[in-house]
Design an enzyme around this catalytic site. Structure first.
Site, mmCIF file in Angstrom:
data_model
loop_
_atom_site.group_PDB
_atom_site.id
_atom_site.type_symbol
_atom_site.label_atom_id
_atom_site.label_comp_id
_atom_site.label_asym_id
_atom_site.label_seq_id
_atom_site.Cartn_x
_atom_site.Cartn_y
_atom_site.Cartn_z
ATOM 1 N N SER A 178 0.823 -1.217 0.000
ATOM 2 C CA SER A 178 0.000 0.000 0.000
ATOM 3 C C SER A 178 0.855 1.265 0.000
ATOM 4 C CB SER A 178 -0.916 0.010 1.223
ATOM 5 O OG SER A 178 -1.687 -1.158 1.255
HETATM 6 N N1 SAM Z 1 -0.415 -5.162 3.965
HETATM 7 C C1 SAM Z 1 0.328 -5.454 2.769
HETATM 8 C C2 SAM Z 1 1.741 -4.967 2.806
HETATM 9 O O1 SAM Z 1 2.171 -4.405 3.834
HETATM 10 O O2 SAM Z 1 2.455 -5.172 1.811
HETATM 11 C C3 SAM Z 1 -0.360 -4.998 1.502
HETATM 12 C C4 SAM Z 1 -1.600 -5.743 1.256
HETATM 13 S S1 SAM Z 1 -2.183 -5.810 -0.397
HETATM 14 C C5 SAM Z 1 -2.863 -4.207 -0.584
HETATM 15 C C6 SAM Z 1 -3.571 -6.892 -0.092
HETATM 16 C C7 SAM Z 1 -3.195 -8.323 0.162
HETATM 17 O O3 SAM Z 1 -4.364 -9.015 0.588
HETATM 18 C C8 SAM Z 1 -2.682 -9.058 -1.060
HETATM 19 O O4 SAM Z 1 -1.419 -9.605 -0.808
HETATM 20 C C9 SAM Z 1 -3.722 -10.151 -1.278
HETATM 21 O O5 SAM Z 1 -3.207 -11.351 -1.807
HETATM 22 C C10 SAM Z 1 -4.269 -10.333 0.116
HETATM 23 N N2 SAM Z 1 -5.590 -10.958 0.221
HETATM 24 C C11 SAM Z 1 -6.702 -10.765 -0.548
HETATM 25 N N3 SAM Z 1 -7.710 -11.544 -0.104
HETATM 26 C C12 SAM Z 1 -7.240 -12.234 0.973
HETATM 27 C C13 SAM Z 1 -7.798 -13.184 1.870
HETATM 28 N N4 SAM Z 1 -9.070 -13.597 1.782
HETATM 29 N N5 SAM Z 1 -7.021 -13.681 2.844
HETATM 30 C C14 SAM Z 1 -5.732 -13.285 2.985
HETATM 31 N N6 SAM Z 1 -5.137 -12.391 2.165
HETATM 32 C C15 SAM Z 1 -5.885 -11.865 1.172
#
Ligand code: SAM
Length: 217
Positions: free
Chosen positions: A61
């Site tokens: 993000s």
């Molecule tokens: N917090 C992260 C960082 O510090 O890099 C960035 C997060 S990114 C915007 C969103 C993440 O949520 C992605 O890696 C995606 O694969 C994950 N995601 C989406 N749906 C999910 C789920 N149901 N369970 C776990 N992770 C999930």
């Protein structure tokens, strides 16, 4: 390539935008160079206030968004935290510096969970536990949590996450459709009862899972 000048500049840019009031959070960002959480040629964008690709159509993000969400979470040293959406591991690493307890973080994509583990290890952090799975179901094993942060967009508040939050606990979560979402700070008031306050509009990748969006093939 640890560009501490650029990292300090990023911190000052975020402050100029009116965020980053907490000294502890500022120190956490300075101690956790974002370039360590992105790969190859993308490292040169690490200190710009923009989201960066981490592969698999996912992003780390935007730093000011990470600051807004972290400050809204109001982390205390005694908080047990659950993060949904580990991605690169940068957000969970930041949270790990603000609490003495564990930060549990769930990622659905195997490769991202593995690279986040290695990023977190490289930072010498011991209190972040990366778990692979569908975070929309939460993580019952270690519940209840003082704080929950969801770093992917959900169509609605996933019930298991609310159930796994302590009464008085806070959850920060973007809610909306695939294209735009409103960020809410949800405070649990009782079983199934909560208040929610909007802190603005954002764009997140979708939370894909049982209590999130359905995966598009
Ligand atoms: N917090 C992260 C960082 O510090 O890099 C960035 C997060 S990114 C915007 C969103 C993440 O949520 C992605 O890696 C995606 O694969 C994950 N995601 C989406 N749906 C999910 C789920 N149901 N369970 C776990 N992770 C999930």
């Amino acid at each position: 390539m640890f560009m501490s000048y650029e990292n300090r500049k990023l911190v000052s840019d975020i402050k100029q935008k009116g965020y980053l009031k907490s000294k502890e959070l500022e120190q956490a960002i300075l101690d956790l160079p974002r370039e360590k959480f992105v790969s190859g040629s993308l490292k040169r964008f690490a200190y710009e206030d923009i989201p960066i690709s981490i592969g698999h159509r996912q992003t780390v993000s935007q730093p000011s968004t990470v600051v807004i969400m972290t400050e809204a979470l109001d982390v205390k040293k005694t908080d047990k935290i659950l993060e949904i959406g580990t991605g690169s591991g940068w957000q969970s690493s930041i949270l790990s510096k603000l609490t003495k307890k564990n930060v549990y973080t769930i990622e659905r994509i195997h490769e991202l969970a593995e690279s986040a583990k290695s990023n977190i290890k490289e930072m010498g952090i011991k209190n972040v536990k990366v778990i692979e799975g569908d975070g929309s179901k939460g993580l019952k094993k270690y519940a209840l949590y003082d704080k929950i942060i969801v770093t992917a967009a959900s169509p609605e508040l996933p019930k298991p996450l609310l159930d796994q939050l302590k009464i008085g606990g806070k959850m920060v979560i973007p809610l909306g459709d695939y294209y735009s979402q409103e960020m809410f700070v949800v405070t649990k008031r009782g079983k199934g009862k909560y208040d929610k306050v909007s802190i603005g509009f954002f764009n997140f990748v979708p939370l894909l899972g049982k209590y999130g969006f359905e995966e598009r093939k």
